[in-house]
Design an enzyme around this catalytic site. Structure first.
Site, mmCIF file in Angstrom:
data_model
loop_
_atom_site.group_PDB
_atom_site.id
_atom_site.type_symbol
_atom_site.label_atom_id
_atom_site.label_comp_id
_atom_site.label_asym_id
_atom_site.label_seq_id
_atom_site.Cartn_x
_atom_site.Cartn_y
_atom_site.Cartn_z
ATOM 1 N N CYS A 137 0.840 -1.204 0.000
ATOM 2 C CA CYS A 137 0.000 0.000 0.000
ATOM 3 C C CYS A 137 0.873 1.251 0.000
ATOM 4 O O CYS A 137 1.389 1.656 1.051
ATOM 5 C CB CYS A 137 -0.935 0.000 1.210
ATOM 6 S SG CYS A 137 -2.032 1.439 1.277
ATOM 7 N N CYS A 140 -0.526 4.091 2.139
ATOM 8 C CA CYS A 140 -0.314 3.882 3.571
ATOM 9 C C CYS A 140 1.134 4.161 3.973
ATOM 10 O O CYS A 140 1.392 4.806 4.991
ATOM 11 C CB CYS A 140 -0.654 2.448 3.965
ATOM 12 S SG CYS A 140 -2.267 1.852 3.415
ATOM 13 N N ASP A 141 2.086 3.653 3.184
ATOM 14 C CA ASP A 141 3.481 3.611 3.626
ATOM 15 C C ASP A 141 4.443 4.473 2.826
ATOM 16 O O ASP A 141 5.617 4.589 3.195
ATOM 17 C CB ASP A 141 3.981 2.160 3.577
ATOM 18 C CG ASP A 141 3.174 1.246 4.482
ATOM 19 O OD1 ASP A 141 2.661 1.730 5.508
ATOM 20 O OD2 ASP A 141 3.055 0.043 4.159
#
Length: 321
Positions: A137, A140-141
């Site tokens: 992701c 997300c990261d």
């Protein structure tokens, strides 16, 4: 003897969507039951640093966040059980859910929050490097790889979108695709090829996630050209596998309307499914955003939709007397 449990609202799944639905349902006095499933806490329990969930200035841990959500849900009146539902009957009211342990659950309303799992390459080295440079992701990261070299593995819409997104954080993004052409929309391809910070390696597949350093972290990807067999190494500090997601909807095939990718279809602007009284929230119905905060938002919607449904059922029952 079969154990029978009855509840006004049953919630399948215990990630951000499931526990948020439970919190709102409990506050509405519906005494919900959360059936955790085979991965209690959902995908966040496999995530270490969480930096984008609202309300926390500092980086928090995914498992800790889910512990807090469960504690809050239980505090306001949610009952949480560990079980895995292997069969559902949505053809009659109340709905019947059969647990692996032999328990039969009966619910007047059902909230499905079983989530979706990212597809991975299946390499042992990939599994080893999860949380140490391997991710599924970018949204997300990606923030953790500011100014670093990163790679995206895949060739569909998700892969191209993630590569484009990562250019917000890195000026050295490599897209690795096993074919000689992309499978994404033309407009996305145009954006990709026009971006000077992205280079594409064609007809190649990752064969090894390379670890190094102390503490151990990703330092590169070994790739093989599928046409020539030649091996080479791409030096990167972050690798994002973007080959799709698989929603956990096998249980509902033939019982609810699913889209072509297996996600539960809901009425636009609601969480209502094709069966009245059944609601879906989180990644099991969202193939676009797939964030903890959006999952929690749809969990809230599902609880409110369920509350309205049950109130209407009670009104109709009183009117029929």
């Amino acid at each position: 003897m079969t154990n029978i449990v009855s509840t006004r609202v049953a919630v399948l799944g215990s990630g951000p969507a499931g526990f948020t639905a439970a919190i709102y349902a409990a506050r509405a006095g519906l005494s919900p039951l959360v059936i955790q499933g085979i991965q209690p806490g959902g995908q966040l329990t496999t995530t270490t640093d969480v930096e984008n969930y609202p309300g926390f200035r500092d980086v928090i841990q995914g498992p800790w966040l889910m512990e807090q959500m469960q504690a809050q849900a239980e505090h306001v009146g949610t009952k949480v059980v560990w079980d895995h539902v292997s069969e559902v009957d949505l053809s009659r009211r109340p709905f019947r859910l059969s647990g692996d342990g032999g328990t039969q659950y009966f619910a007047d309303a059902l909230v499905i929050a079983t989530g979706a799992q990212a597809k991975w390459l299946g390499l042992p080295s990939e599994e080893h490097m999860k949380g140490k440079g391997a991710s599924a992701c970018a949204t997300c990261d990606g923030f953790f790889y500011r100014g670093k070299r990163v790679a995206v593995i895949g060739g569909g819409n998700t892969a191209v979108e993630e590569a484009l997104y990562l250019t917000n954080h890195s000026h050295d993004v490599t897209l690795i695709h096993r074919r000689d052409s992309l499978r994404d929309e033309k407009i996305l391809q145009d954006r990709l090829f026009a971006n000077l910070h992205i280079k594409v390696i064609w007809e190649s597949e990752v064969v090894e996630f390379v670890a190094g350093g102390d503490p151990e972290a990703l330092v590169g990807l070994d790739i093989r050209n599928r046409r020539t067999g030649e091996l080479s190494r791409v030096e990167v500090e972050g690798a994002f596998v973007a080959i799709g997601h698989k929603p956990a909807t096998e249980l509902f095939e033939g019982k609810l309307e699913l889209d072509e990718d297996g996600y539960i279809e809901v009425e636009v602007g609601t969480t209502r499914t094709s069966v009245p009284g059944v609601f879906a929230c989180g990644d099991v119905m969202d193939k676009i955003y797939r964030q903890a905060v959006t999952a929690a938002g749809t969990g809230c919607m599902a609880a409110l939709d369920a509350e309205k449904y049950l109130a209407a059922q009670e009104f109709e029952a009183i009117a029929a007397e």
